[in-house]
Design an enzyme around this catalytic site. Structure first.
Site, PDB file in Angstrom:
ATOM      1  N   GLU A 103       5.261 -12.590  11.119  1.00 41.48           N
ATOM      2  CA  GLU A 103       6.529 -13.281  11.393  1.00 41.48           C
ATOM      3  C   GLU A 103       6.763 -14.342  10.326  1.00 41.48           C
ATOM      4  OE1 GLU A 103       6.474 -15.497  15.100  1.00 41.48           O
ATOM      5  OE2 GLU A 103       4.371 -16.010  14.854  1.00 41.48           O
ATOM      6  N   ARG A 136       8.956 -17.654  29.572  1.00 42.87           N
ATOM      7  CA  ARG A 136       7.975 -17.821  28.489  1.00 42.87           C
ATOM      8  C   ARG A 136       7.290 -19.174  28.603  1.00 42.87           C
ATOM      9  NH1 ARG A 136       9.996 -16.968  22.412  1.00 42.87           N
ATOM     10  NH2 ARG A 136      10.950 -19.010  22.767  1.00 42.87           N
ATOM     11  N   LYS A 164       3.725 -20.464  23.145  1.00 43.11           N
ATOM     12  CA  LYS A 164       4.566 -21.329  22.313  1.00 43.11           C
ATOM     13  C   LYS A 164       4.055 -22.760  22.461  1.00 43.11           C
ATOM     14  CE  LYS A 164       9.318 -21.912  20.885  1.00 43.11           C
ATOM     15  NZ  LYS A 164       8.994 -21.859  19.465  1.00 43.11           N
TER      16      LYS A 164
HETATM   17  N1  PMP Z   1       8.187 -17.195  15.792  1.00 42.22           N
HETATM   18  C1  PMP Z   1       7.930 -18.503  15.748  1.00 42.22           C
HETATM   19  C2  PMP Z   1       6.640 -18.968  15.191  1.00 42.22           C
HETATM   20  C3  PMP Z   1       8.880 -19.428  16.222  1.00 42.22           C
HETATM   21  O1  PMP Z   1       8.624 -20.734  16.189  1.00 42.22           O
HETATM   22  C4  PMP Z   1      10.115 -18.943  16.711  1.00 42.22           C
HETATM   23  C5  PMP Z   1      11.172 -19.903  17.156  1.00 42.22           C
HETATM   24  N2  PMP Z   1      10.964 -20.382  18.434  1.00 42.22           N
HETATM   25  C6  PMP Z   1      10.335 -17.555  16.747  1.00 42.22           C
HETATM   26  C7  PMP Z   1       9.354 -16.715  16.276  1.00 42.22           C
HETATM   27  C8  PMP Z   1      11.599 -16.991  17.302  1.00 42.22           C
HETATM   28  O2  PMP Z   1      11.583 -17.050  18.697  1.00 42.22           O
HETATM   29  P1  PMP Z   1      12.901 -17.229  19.549  1.00 42.22           P
HETATM   30  O3  PMP Z   1      13.798 -16.083  19.202  1.00 42.22           O
HETATM   31  O4  PMP Z   1      12.456 -17.193  20.961  1.00 42.22           O
HETATM   32  O5  PMP Z   1      13.502 -18.519  19.146  1.00 42.22           O
END
Ligand code: PMP
Length: 292
Positions: free
Chosen positions: A185, A53, A152
């Site tokens: 989310e 990622r 990200k």
């Molecule tokens: N959405 C957002 C906006 C986030 O910052 C995160 C945390 N990194 C997640 C979802 C969850 O992603 P992950 O399971 O990869 O931590």
């Protein structure tokens, strides 16, 4: 307490000496990317998925990471060993690096790589049983055509504005919709709802990060025979769900007990949420890269 070592562009420096330039475009513009990763019992959980990622985000924003994939993995391992950390959180940041005051990334010749590892306890064990109070917020998720939430990026202002609304409402986490009113989310986690035994999470194209924990839960559901769907839904579907839970690297799998004053299910973590948390915790020290 033992010294905390931070990886900064190939060097290990103490926390006090871990400094970056005020001309760094990560600081000036949020121009960069990051990952939040966990180490459980000496295992970097889903290391490959996180690095995939990271490198995908870098490609998307045309950021040249100065380390190869293997060098990056080695840097993570070395930082964890230096800090003797077997359980904790890893923050991996790649910023565009120092440039001038203009926003042109061509003025930033060297991207900067930072790795910080620390212990972590974001929620008490009790919170996993009681669940979180949440609210939906008026702030919409960035539209994918403007800044795709699948990247990200260091630009978390969208999420921070949501967190401010959540704080003002006295909630533990917020639920974001997209411009069309579909649920996307949380400010820092993905969302799932459960209704009549069917588990649903929004597709990422609506405007959500493709969370590594989200993918792990989808995988567990498929392996263990739970019905799982990626489908759009609205706040109404959240209100009337039997269970709601959030997933994230820091949060793991945490129940939601209340949304906008509506009590979800019995008002505490439901059976499917708790089962998935259990299943999740049973793989976290197995699936990944072993450091110790
Ligand atoms: N959405 C957002 C906006 C986030 O910052 C995160 C945390 N990194 C997640 C979802 C969850 O992603 P992950 O399971 O990869 O931590």
């Amino acid at each position: 307490m033992a010294e905390q070592w931070i990886y900064l562009d190939g060097q290990f420096v103490t926390k006090e000496n871990a400094k970056v330039s005020v001309y760094d475009h990560g600081f000036l513009y949020g121009d960069g990317i990051f990952e939040g990763i966990r180490i459980y019992n000496g295992n970097i959980f889903k290391c490959k998925e996180h690095l995939d990622r990271l490198y995908d985000s870098a490609k998307s924003i045309m950021l040249n990471i100065p380390l190869t994939y293997q060098e990056m993995e080695d840097a993570l391992v070395e930082t964890l060993r230096r800090n003797e950390l077997r359980n904790g959180y890893i923050r991996l940041v790649v910023s565009r690096g120092a440039g001038n005051l203009g926003l042109d990334p061509n003025r930033c010749p060297n991207a900067s790589v930072i790795i910080i590892v620390e212990q972590l306890a974001i929620y008490s064990e009790e919170a996993y049983k009681t669940g979180l109070k949440t609210v939906s917020v008026s702030q919409r998720r960035n539209i994918p055509d403007a800044l795709n939430p699948k990247i990200k990026s260091l630009n978390y202002l969208n999420n921070i504005l949501v967190k401010i609304q959540s704080n003002l409402a006295g909630a533990g986490e917020a639920i974001m919709m997209n411009a069309q009113g579909y649920v996307t989310e949380g400010s820092g986690d993905n969302i799932f709802i459960v209704k009549n035994g069917v588990i649903t999470t929004p597709p990422c194209y609506l405007g959500a990060l493709d969370g590594i924990t989200r993918q792990a839960i989808i995988e567990i559901c498929n392996n263990k025979g739970y019905k799982i769907k990626e489908e759009p839904f609205s706040m109404h579907d959240v209100y009337v769900a039997d269970e709601v839970f959030l997933t994230g690297t820091a949060a793991e799998v945490i129940a939601v007990r209340e949304v906008d004053g509506r009590i979800i299910g019995e008002g505490h973590a439901g059976p499917i949420t708790l089962k998935l948390l259990d299943e999740f915790r049973s793989i976290v020290d197995k699936d990944g890269v072993k450091v110790w």
